[in-house]
Design a protein around this motif. Structure first.
Motif, PDB file in Angstrom:
ATOM      1  N   VAL A   1       0.999  -1.004   0.201  1.00  0.00           N
ATOM      2  CA  VAL A   1      -0.447   0.386  -0.315  1.00  0.00           C
ATOM      3  C   VAL A   1       0.853   1.203   0.305  1.00  0.00           C
ATOM      4  N   ARG A   2       2.032   1.499   0.487  1.00  0.00           N
ATOM      5  CA  ARG A   2       2.680   3.027   1.041  1.00  0.00           C
ATOM      6  C   ARG A   2       3.092   2.567   0.050  1.00  0.00           C
TER       7      ARG A   2
ATOM      8  N   ASP B   1      -3.458  -3.396  -7.930  1.00  0.00           N
ATOM      9  CA  ASP B   1      -3.762  -2.531  -8.281  1.00  0.00           C
ATOM     10  C   ASP B   1      -1.798  -2.239  -8.590  1.00  0.00           C
TER      11      ASP B   1
ATOM     12  N   GLU C   1       2.342   6.286  -6.787  1.00  0.00           N
ATOM     13  CA  GLU C   1       1.584   7.267  -7.708  1.00  0.00           C
ATOM     14  C   GLU C   1       1.768   8.458  -7.485  1.00  0.00           C
ATOM     15  N   THR C   2       2.549   8.987  -5.939  1.00  0.00           N
ATOM     16  CA  THR C   2       2.786  10.821  -6.354  1.00  0.00           C
ATOM     17  C   THR C   2       4.030  10.910  -6.363  1.00  0.00           C
TER      18      THR C   2
ATOM     19  N   GLN D   1       6.198  10.841  -3.833  1.00  0.00           N
ATOM     20  CA  GLN D   1       6.881  11.633  -2.850  1.00  0.00           C
ATOM     21  C   GLN D   1       6.952  10.555  -1.959  1.00  0.00           C
TER      22      GLN D   1
ATOM     23  N   ARG E   1       0.380  -0.755 -12.030  1.00  0.00           N
ATOM     24  CA  ARG E   1       0.502   0.116 -11.746  1.00  0.00           C
ATOM     25  C   ARG E   1       3.006   0.339 -11.718  1.00  0.00           C
TER      26      ARG E   1
ATOM     27  N   LEU F   1       2.819   1.498  -3.551  1.00  0.00           N
ATOM     28  CA  LEU F   1       2.134   2.174  -4.291  1.00  0.00           C
ATOM     29  C   LEU F   1       1.541   3.572  -4.413  1.00  0.00           C
ATOM     30  N   ARG F   2       1.570   4.263  -3.078  1.00  0.00           N
ATOM     31  CA  ARG F   2       1.265   5.396  -3.038  1.00  0.00           C
ATOM     32  C   ARG F   2       2.166   6.561  -3.019  1.00  0.00           C
ATOM     33  N   VAL F   3       3.746   5.995  -3.132  1.00  0.00           N
ATOM     34  CA  VAL F   3       4.516   6.697  -3.718  1.00  0.00           C
ATOM     35  C   VAL F   3       5.237   6.823  -5.133  1.00  0.00           C
TER      36      VAL F   3
ATOM     37  N   SER G   1       7.010   9.668   2.715  1.00  0.00           N
ATOM     38  CA  SER G   1       7.131  10.825   4.446  1.00  0.00           C
ATOM     39  C   SER G   1       7.552   9.319   5.014  1.00  0.00           C
TER      40      SER G   1
ATOM     41  N   HIS H   1       5.675  15.640   3.454  1.00  0.00           N
ATOM     42  CA  HIS H   1       5.880  14.898   2.432  1.00  0.00           C
ATOM     43  C   HIS H   1       7.015  15.270   1.568  1.00  0.00           C
TER      44      HIS H   1
END
Length: 456
Positions: free
Chosen positions: A252-253, A298, A259-260, A262, A302, A255-257, A264, A271
């Motif tokens: 999950v973390r 997902d 997509e953005t 960024q 990606r 995937l966030r990286v 944290s 960020h």
């Protein structure tokens, strides 16, 4: 192109060796002394120096040390008398390629020369690639002439500068990290960091801190700021190996990286932007139905912008001779010793083995073979081989031809001399056995596929 500078102050010895080597397709420059030899040696000399030790003007050991200062990678073979063996062993510790004690068999000298020339040409090819203006052709790291490897190299060149994330799928040992390194070196990110993480080797308790970093006080024991691997790869390439072993929370973390772009770190809400390319590698089929419970679809989609499918070595057996010759020459250079001659039984073993460890396993076999600790006899005997006698003879003949092609880098003249075949017979046998001679040509070597006068 001269293969050998042969030095001996005895004219009869010079003439005899020059004639013997010439009959085997070796191009020789015979010299009466060290000064004459040095005039023919340059840092780009493509061959081997063979020198007698006891000479009047300058002895062979002094000549060897002159050559070491000129270029330490020029292979030097010393010819010694019985009383000079201890001295020759000492010279090998200094970097001499090999020594032969008189009297020596012509076949022994020929084998040492051929292995030395092969090693020298690899050294010069590597130098040429490094010296090119702009980035080196890193795709050459993915050696092989199999159609699948040709397509992979072309794909990597096409997408290297596109800044898309890449998924590499292949068995253990097939070269997934090499693909990531090639993409990095071919891209505009080559001056940035190449950061590799084995997701399966990091304990769950530390992987979050390793990937994302942390601030002081983020958890017990976090006394100072730590830059995570993702942030460290800023401006470069992040390679995530065995990504299928990453936990759902980390997926999950990540995937966030992706997509953005960024990250944290632990212990802060800040960020930080990261400019990275992600290359993920897996030996599992992440798109298979059975993987959906373990790997987020997902995240798979990606990462799956570009997919590189690496074939196992057993599916590109035509590349085995080229790869083994490359690894053996590299091992000989690293261990400072000569590559032993490879007999047909061992070639048969190499070509028939299933290679569960793929290219990595082949490289380790080459290491052991060069060190003399590979003991293949137990599993390469052909006594129980199926098939009729003519079928066995055909297989043996094909193996001998392949071995000669490897020894001579696919060059026709040397291969014909080693096999004792007329050119027409040689090409007839290549067609009958389905052997493509050009697959054995060394990088950058000229193809001597021209009919000789009188061939029929």
């Amino acid at each position: 192109m001269v293969d050998v500078v042969f030095v001996d102050d005895d004219a009869d010895v010079r003439d005899a060796n020059e004639q013997a080597l010439d009959l085997q397709g070796v191009v020789v420059r015979a010299c009466a002394g060290a000064s004459e030899a040095l005039s023919h040696l340059t840092p780009d000399f493509p061959g081997v120096l063979v020198t007698d030790v006891r000479m009047a003007e300058m002895d062979g050991l002094t000549l060897f040390r002159h050559v070491r200062r000129l270029d330490p990678d020029i292979p030097v073979i010393l010819i010694t008398g019985h009383g000079d063996i201890e001295m020759a062993v000492g010279a090998m510790r200094e970097g001499a390629y090999d020594f032969l004690s008189k009297p020596y068999a012509p076949e022994r000298l020929l084998a040492a020369i051929r292995h030395g020339v092969a090693q020298r040409r690899l050294v010069l090819e590597n130098r040429r690639l490094r010296a090119q203006a702009g980035p080196p052709d890193a795709a050459a790291l993915l050696m092989g002439n199999a159609p699948a490897m040709v397509r992979i190299r072309e794909l990597l060149r096409q997408v290297a500068d596109a800044d898309v994330d890449v998924l590499v799928h292949g068995e253990t040992g097939s070269g997934k990290e090499v693909v990531a390194q090639v993409l990095h070196q071919l891209s505009h990110r080559r001056t940035g960091a190449f950061v590799a993480i084995n997701c399966g080797a990091l304990p769950e308790s530390v992987i979050e801190s390793e990937l994302f970093g942390h601030e002081p006080g983020a958890f017990t024991g976090a006394q100072k700021r730590r830059v995570g691997r993702i942030e460290h790869a800023h401006g470069g390439t992040l390679f995530l190996d065995e990504i299928e072993s990453m936990s759902p929370a980390m997926q999950v973390r990540l995937l966030r990286v992706l997509e953005t772009r960024q990250v944290s770190p632990l212990g802060t809400n800040e960020h930080r932007a990261v400019d990275i390319r992600v290359v993920a590698a897996t030996k599992a089929d992440l798109g298979a139905a059975g993987m959906r419970a373990r790997f987020r679809p997902d995240l798979y989609y990606r990462l799956n912008v570009v997919t590189v499918e690496l074939p196992p070595l057993r599916e590109r057996r035509e590349d085995i001779p080229l790869l083994f010759a490359h690894f053996a020459a590299r091992s000989a250079q690293r261990f400072n010793c000569a590559v032993p001659a490879v007999d047909p039984a061992f070639w048969r073993h190499l070509m028939r083995h299933d290679w569960p460890g793929n290219v990595r396993e082949l490289a380790h076999v080459a290491d052991r073979y060069v060190l003399g600790v590979q003991a293949p006899a137990a599993d390469v005997h052909a006594d129980g081989e199926p098939g009729s006698l003519p079928e066995r003879i055909d297989r043996y003949e094909a193996e001998l031809i392949r071995a000669a092609l490897v020894d001579h880098g696919g060059e026709v003249k040397g291969t014909l001399a080693a096999l004792g075949l007329p050119r027409k017979t040689f090409y007839d046998k290549l067609r009958r056995h389905g052997i493509d001679r050009k697959l054995y040509l060394r990088p950058g070597a000229a193809d001597d596929d021209a009919p000789a006068e009188g061939d029929g």
